[in-house]
Design a protein around this motif. Structure first.
Motif, PDB file in Angstrom:
ATOM      1  N   TYR A   1       4.109   4.288  -6.973  1.00 17.35           N
ATOM      2  CA  TYR A   1       3.382   3.025  -7.134  1.00 17.35           C
ATOM      3  C   TYR A   1       2.743   2.676  -5.803  1.00 17.35           C
ATOM      4  N   GLU A   2       1.472   2.370  -5.817  1.00 18.97           N
ATOM      5  CA  GLU A   2       0.806   1.906  -4.611  1.00 18.97           C
ATOM      6  C   GLU A   2       0.718   0.388  -4.698  1.00 18.97           C
ATOM      7  N   TYR A   3       1.038  -0.275  -3.615  1.00 19.29           N
ATOM      8  CA  TYR A   3       0.981  -1.733  -3.613  1.00 19.29           C
ATOM      9  C   TYR A   3       0.724  -2.247  -2.201  1.00 19.29           C
TER      10      TYR A   3
END
Length: 88
Positions: free
Chosen positions: A84-86
């Protein structure tokens, strides 16, 4: 809205944006739950693994004050990486 019912491969790309546009709703809450367990017969057949193999089960929910907008269940085989990119 009939286009939203099309189940042809690749037709669900961007489906969430189209559903939101068609319904005028906005996602205000999101939750993903994951847990490791063993594959049952149906899951094992779909993943091409043995019954009882370790899998990761995922449930994904997006909603607003009116209720559920998107719900997804998935099972992933061992050695499958999730990222997950955040922005912190």
């Amino acid at each position: 809205m009939p286009d939203l019912l099309n189940t042809a491969p690749g037709r669900n790309d961007g489906i969430t944006a189209r559903v939101l546009e068609a319904t005028g709703r906005t996602i205000t809450a999101a939750r993903d739950d994951m847990h490791a367990r063993t594959a049952d017969q149906r899951e094992a057949a779909a993943l091409a693994v043995s019954v009882g193999s370790a899998i990761l089960a995922l449930v994904h929910r997006w909603s607003d004050d009116e209720g559920l907008i998107e719900y997804t269940e998935a099972c992933l085989p061992a050695q499958f990486t999730i990222g997950y990119e955040y922005t912190p």
